[in-house]
Design a protein around this motif. Structure first.
Motif, PDB file in Angstrom:
ATOM      1  N   LEU A  66      -9.186 -11.189   7.381  1.00 37.90           N
ATOM      2  CA  LEU A  66      -8.254 -11.286   6.251  1.00 37.90           C
ATOM      3  C   LEU A  66      -8.741 -10.436   5.085  1.00 37.90           C
ATOM      4  CD1 LEU A  66      -7.455 -15.116   6.265  1.00 37.90           C
ATOM      5  CD2 LEU A  66      -5.967 -13.258   6.979  1.00 37.90           C
ATOM      6  N   LEU A  67     -10.043 -10.441   4.841  1.00 38.43           N
ATOM      7  CA  LEU A  67     -10.604  -9.643   3.753  1.00 38.43           C
ATOM      8  C   LEU A  67     -10.259  -8.168   3.934  1.00 38.43           C
ATOM      9  CD1 LEU A  67     -12.540  -9.265   1.317  1.00 38.43           C
ATOM     10  CD2 LEU A  67     -14.418  -9.115   2.979  1.00 38.43           C
ATOM     11  N   TYR A  68     -10.447  -7.637   5.132  1.00 37.06           N
ATOM     12  CA  TYR A  68     -10.191  -6.216   5.354  1.00 37.06           C
ATOM     13  C   TYR A  68      -8.695  -5.906   5.411  1.00 37.06           C
ATOM     14  CZ  TYR A  68     -15.044  -4.943   5.737  1.00 37.06           C
ATOM     15  OH  TYR A  68     -16.360  -4.689   5.433  1.00 37.06           O
ATOM     16  N   GLN A  69      -7.902  -6.855   5.802  1.00 35.24           N
ATOM     17  CA  GLN A  69      -6.451  -6.653   5.716  1.00 35.24           C
ATOM     18  C   GLN A  69      -6.034  -6.446   4.265  1.00 35.24           C
ATOM     19  OE1 GLN A  69      -3.807  -9.976   5.590  1.00 35.24           O
ATOM     20  NE2 GLN A  69      -2.446  -9.120   7.164  1.00 35.24           N
ATOM     21  N   ARG A  70      -6.606  -7.240   3.381  1.00 32.61           N
ATOM     22  CA  ARG A  70      -6.263  -7.134   1.966  1.00 32.61           C
ATOM     23  C   ARG A  70      -6.846  -5.864   1.341  1.00 32.61           C
ATOM     24  NH1 ARG A  70      -5.001 -11.357   3.946  1.00 32.61           N
ATOM     25  NH2 ARG A  70      -3.926 -13.099   2.975  1.00 32.61           N
ATOM     26  N   ILE A  71      -8.074  -5.529   1.699  1.00 31.06           N
ATOM     27  CA  ILE A  71      -8.661  -4.288   1.199  1.00 31.06           C
ATOM     28  C   ILE A  71      -7.816  -3.090   1.626  1.00 31.06           C
ATOM     29  CG2 ILE A  71     -10.651  -2.741   1.370  1.00 31.06           C
ATOM     30  CD1 ILE A  71     -12.428  -5.228   1.656  1.00 31.06           C
ATOM     31  N   ALA A  72      -7.358  -3.088   2.887  1.00 31.54           N
ATOM     32  CA  ALA A  72      -6.567  -1.961   3.392  1.00 31.54           C
ATOM     33  C   ALA A  72      -5.255  -1.818   2.634  1.00 31.54           C
ATOM     34  CB  ALA A  72      -6.306  -2.137   4.890  1.00 31.54           C
ATOM     35  N   HIS A  73      -4.584  -2.924   2.367  1.00 27.78           N
ATOM     36  CA  HIS A  73      -3.333  -2.866   1.600  1.00 27.78           C
ATOM     37  C   HIS A  73      -3.578  -2.316   0.191  1.00 27.78           C
ATOM     38  CE1 HIS A  73      -1.543  -5.502   4.709  1.00 27.78           C
ATOM     39  NE2 HIS A  73      -0.380  -5.117   4.220  1.00 27.78           N
ATOM     40  N   LEU A  74      -4.615  -2.844  -0.465  1.00 30.65           N
ATOM     41  CA  LEU A  74      -4.905  -2.395  -1.829  1.00 30.65           C
ATOM     42  C   LEU A  74      -5.302  -0.921  -1.846  1.00 30.65           C
ATOM     43  CD1 LEU A  74      -6.926  -5.506  -3.064  1.00 30.65           C
ATOM     44  CD2 LEU A  74      -4.601  -4.892  -3.740  1.00 30.65           C
ATOM     45  N   LEU A  75      -6.145  -0.524  -0.896  1.00 30.58           N
ATOM     46  CA  LEU A  75      -6.619   0.851  -0.844  1.00 30.58           C
ATOM     47  C   LEU A  75      -5.470   1.830  -0.660  1.00 30.58           C
ATOM     48  CD1 LEU A  75      -8.957   2.925  -0.613  1.00 30.58           C
ATOM     49  CD2 LEU A  75      -9.007   2.423   1.832  1.00 30.58           C
ATOM     50  N   LEU A  76      -4.599   1.551   0.294  1.00 29.73           N
ATOM     51  CA  LEU A  76      -3.494   2.465   0.569  1.00 29.73           C
ATOM     52  C   LEU A  76      -2.528   2.514  -0.617  1.00 29.73           C
ATOM     53  CD1 LEU A  76      -2.214   4.388   2.551  1.00 29.73           C
ATOM     54  CD2 LEU A  76      -1.040   2.456   3.612  1.00 29.73           C
ATOM     55  N   ALA A  77      -2.222   1.353  -1.193  1.00 28.41           N
ATOM     56  CA  ALA A  77      -1.320   1.333  -2.346  1.00 28.41           C
ATOM     57  C   ALA A  77      -1.908   2.115  -3.513  1.00 28.41           C
ATOM     58  CB  ALA A  77      -1.037  -0.111  -2.756  1.00 28.41           C
ATOM     59  N   GLN A  78      -3.195   1.945  -3.772  1.00 24.89           N
ATOM     60  CA  GLN A  78      -3.826   2.637  -4.902  1.00 24.89           C
ATOM     61  C   GLN A  78      -3.863   4.139  -4.681  1.00 24.89           C
ATOM     62  OE1 GLN A  78      -7.504   0.447  -5.081  1.00 24.89           O
ATOM     63  NE2 GLN A  78      -6.529  -1.350  -5.997  1.00 24.89           N
ATOM     64  N   ARG A  79      -4.093   4.586  -3.450  1.00 21.29           N
ATOM     65  CA  ARG A  79      -4.101   6.019  -3.185  1.00 21.29           C
ATOM     66  C   ARG A  79      -2.708   6.620  -3.318  1.00 21.29           C
ATOM     67  NH1 ARG A  79      -8.692   7.403   1.398  1.00 21.29           N
ATOM     68  NH2 ARG A  79     -10.385   6.285   0.336  1.00 21.29           N
ATOM     69  N   ARG A  80      -1.704   5.789  -3.209  1.00 17.65           N
ATOM     70  CA  ARG A  80      -0.330   6.255  -3.414  1.00 17.65           C
ATOM     71  C   ARG A  80       0.116   6.091  -4.868  1.00 17.65           C
ATOM     72  NH1 ARG A  80       2.926   4.097   1.977  1.00 17.65           N
ATOM     73  NH2 ARG A  80       1.876   5.488   3.458  1.00 17.65           N
ATOM     74  N   GLY A  81      -0.775   5.587  -5.714  1.00 18.47           N
ATOM     75  CA  GLY A  81      -0.453   5.434  -7.130  1.00 18.47           C
ATOM     76  C   GLY A  81       0.363   4.210  -7.460  1.00 18.47           C
ATOM     77  N   LEU A  82       0.382   3.218  -6.565  1.00 19.05           N
ATOM     78  CA  LEU A  82       1.164   2.012  -6.819  1.00 19.05           C
ATOM     79  C   LEU A  82       0.328   0.980  -7.587  1.00 19.05           C
ATOM     80  CD1 LEU A  82       2.885   1.441  -3.339  1.00 19.05           C
ATOM     81  CD2 LEU A  82       3.713   2.777  -5.292  1.00 19.05           C
ATOM     82  N   PRO A  83       0.963   0.208  -8.450  1.00 20.05           N
ATOM     83  CA  PRO A  83       0.242  -0.875  -9.122  1.00 20.05           C
ATOM     84  C   PRO A  83      -0.197  -1.931  -8.101  1.00 20.05           C
ATOM     85  CG  PRO A  83       2.344  -0.425 -10.199  1.00 20.05           C
ATOM     86  CD  PRO A  83       2.375   0.306  -8.903  1.00 20.05           C
ATOM     87  N   THR A  84      -1.383  -2.472  -8.285  1.00 19.09           N
ATOM     88  CA  THR A  84      -1.897  -3.534  -7.425  1.00 19.09           C
ATOM     89  C   THR A  84      -2.510  -4.636  -8.271  1.00 19.09           C
ATOM     90  OG1 THR A  84      -4.036  -2.430  -7.199  1.00 19.09           O
ATOM     91  CG2 THR A  84      -2.382  -1.960  -5.501  1.00 19.09           C
TER      92      THR A  84
ATOM     93  N   VAL B 120     -11.679  -1.215  -4.703  1.00 21.38           N
ATOM     94  CA  VAL B 120     -10.263  -1.602  -4.825  1.00 21.38           C
ATOM     95  C   VAL B 120     -10.083  -2.665  -5.895  1.00 21.38           C
ATOM     96  CG1 VAL B 120      -9.675  -0.911  -2.473  1.00 21.38           C
ATOM     97  CG2 VAL B 120     -10.391  -3.269  -2.906  1.00 21.38           C
ATOM     98  N   MET B 121     -11.111  -3.479  -6.121  1.00 26.75           N
ATOM     99  CA  MET B 121     -11.058  -4.401  -7.259  1.00 26.75           C
ATOM    100  C   MET B 121     -11.007  -3.629  -8.565  1.00 26.75           C
ATOM    101  SD  MET B 121     -13.702  -7.509  -6.281  1.00 26.75           S
ATOM    102  CE  MET B 121     -13.618  -8.175  -7.950  1.00 26.75           C
TER     103      MET B 121
END
Length: 472
Positions: free
Chosen positions: A123-141, A163-164
């Protein structure tokens, strides 16, 4: 925001094969809070959610990440090195689904279901992956209502810290989580908050605790929610113990006892907490002790509100009881449970009430429950004094979080400040039982950290051998 309603992907670990009341409550609560503020929640499900729970909401699914730690960490590192390749399926179906879901929204929110801990690394890495990809696309997280740790190994901290730091907000729901968060990411990104489902579910028109105070000298209905034991206790031994103590409580007070499972298979009995509850009922042989099968998170919260007293070793029944002014005896199995349960009690000025269950003697669950009941007047008065400010804080938290998640929002949107109520001392019996059990409780935390570090070392060795076959 104009006419555009930003789409926010919400992760809360919902839709698992075994229905988890707490995670589902968090998912529903977070989605509702965002929708009330003009955003469009898109809820990520593990694929087996109840349609009625998310009626009118968009729900997306995706396969889980690997459970094997070496496979998990290796897959994540490959993804982090080239996240754009996930869209082409090069990192497997789980990361392809993450890329697809993130690509269809304007922001990502990691809500409180599924904790950020090495014990739940998939679960931890699922959340890190979502945050990482969103941040690299410039999306708010953002993150809201989360538990951080208490066990986090160095490898996981290395992946989580960036990602934090790039998130607009990291909302943590317990004191220990906040302390760990500030060590991992020192700059001002972490903030204290409440559990996302703190005020979830139906509430009556009366003040908190009104039913409790009208009960007279003894509780009429006691709700008990019992999770399966850890590996140190045989399930039959646990069920026998609870059966004896609950029968004794009924004989002392005349109350009826409703066993309300927190996890189970909606399609039929027998899943996790339901199996425990049914075993307790069989052993008790008492017609005043019965099981209410899992049906929905809302019903579980409602059942707590209808009780005069709650006994539980689960986290969210404590959350539900606090908001409704129902006295609760929290039983903690280990350091992880204590970090969460004592953490939510601390938010209400009630820290130090979690009773370590491993060190209790025969009859002490009954005695502790009666001590909680005897304190009901002071407890209800404390909840009534605390609830208005905490509810106002919770609304302000979601106001600020929604603004920070909007694409056009400035990061200067201030977060509210959480002020803890003046503490109410624990009943002397509970305080004594807690003092007696704390050394054993802390030992479970040390052992959990050592186990996580051992698994980390083994996984790193496997990855090293995979990357260099010449290593032995």
């Amino acid at each position: 925001m104009g006419t555009h309603r930003p789409r926010v992907l919400v992760l809360a670990d919902v839709g698992s094969p075994s229905y988890h009341v707490g995670d589902e409550a968090v998912g529903q609560a977070a989605a509702a809070r965002l929708a009330e503020r003009g955003l469009t929640p898109v809820v990520v499900s593990n694929g087996q959610h109840l349609a009625a729970d998310y009626e009118g909401l968009e729900v997306v699914t995706g396969p889980p990440l690997p459970l094997d730690r070496a496979e998990l960490v290796g897959a994540h590192r490959a993804f982090a090195a080239d996240p754009a390749a996930a869209e082409r399926g090069r990192h497997g179906p789980a990361f392809e689904a993450i890329a697809r879901n993130v690509g269809a929204v304007d922001a990502v929110l990691v809500a409180g279901g599924g904790n950020l801990a090495s014990a739940f690394d998939w679960l931890l890495y699922q959340r890190i992956a979502h945050l990482l990809l969103a941040q690299r696309r410039g999306l708010p997280t953002a993150v809201s209502g989360q538990t951080l740790g208490p066990v986090l190994v160095d490898t996981d901290i290395t992946e989580l810290a960036p990602v934090m730091g790039a998130a607009r907000t990291i909302g943590l729901r317990e004191r220990r989580s906040s302390e760990l968060g500030r060590r991992i990411q020192p700059h001002d990104v972490t903030a204290d908050c409440l559990d996302d489902a703190q005020f979830f579910g139906p509430f009556g028109a009366d003040e908190p605790g009104a039913g409790v105070l009208s009960a007279g000298g003894a509780p009429r209905t006691v709700v008990a929610t019992v999770a399966p034991p850890g590996p140190h206790v045989h399930p039959g031994e646990q069920a026998e113990r609870f059966a004896r103590d609950l029968v004794a409580l009924h004989e002392r007070t005349g109350c009826r006892i409703l066993l309300v499972p927190h996890k189970g298979r909606i399609s039929g009995a027998g899943g996790e907490d339901e199996a425990v509850a049914e075993d307790i009922q069989r052993r008790a042989r008492c017609p005043m002790i019965r099981v209410e099968p899992v049906t929905s998170a809302r019903r579980a919260a409602e059942a707590v509100g209808e009780a005069d007293l709650v006994i539980t070793n689960r986290y969210h029944p404590v959350v539900f009881a606090l908001a409704r002014g129902v006295p609760v005896l929290p039983l903690v199995e280990d350091d992880y449970a204590d970090a969460r349960i004592d953490g939510v009690l601390d938010r209400w000025g009630l820290a130090g009430r979690g009773v370590p269950v491993r060190t209790l003697d025969e009859g002490e669950i009954t005695a502790a429950a009666l001590a909680v009941w005897e304190e009901r007047g002071a407890y209800v008065a404390h909840i009534r004094a605390s609830a208005p400010d905490l509810r106002a804080f919770h609304e302000q938290w979601w106001d600020a979080l929604a603004a920070r998640l909007a694409a056009d929002a400035a990061l200067a949107v201030p977060l509210p400040w959480l002020c803890r109520p003046r503490p109410l001392p624990a009943p002397p019996l509970l305080a004594g039982l807690r003092r007696r059990g704390l050394p054993a409780l802390r030992l479970t935390g040390e052992l959990a950290q050592l186990r996580a570090e051992l698994l980390e070392e083994r996984a790193e060795n496997r990855l090293a051998r995979h990357n260099d076959p010449n290593l032995t």
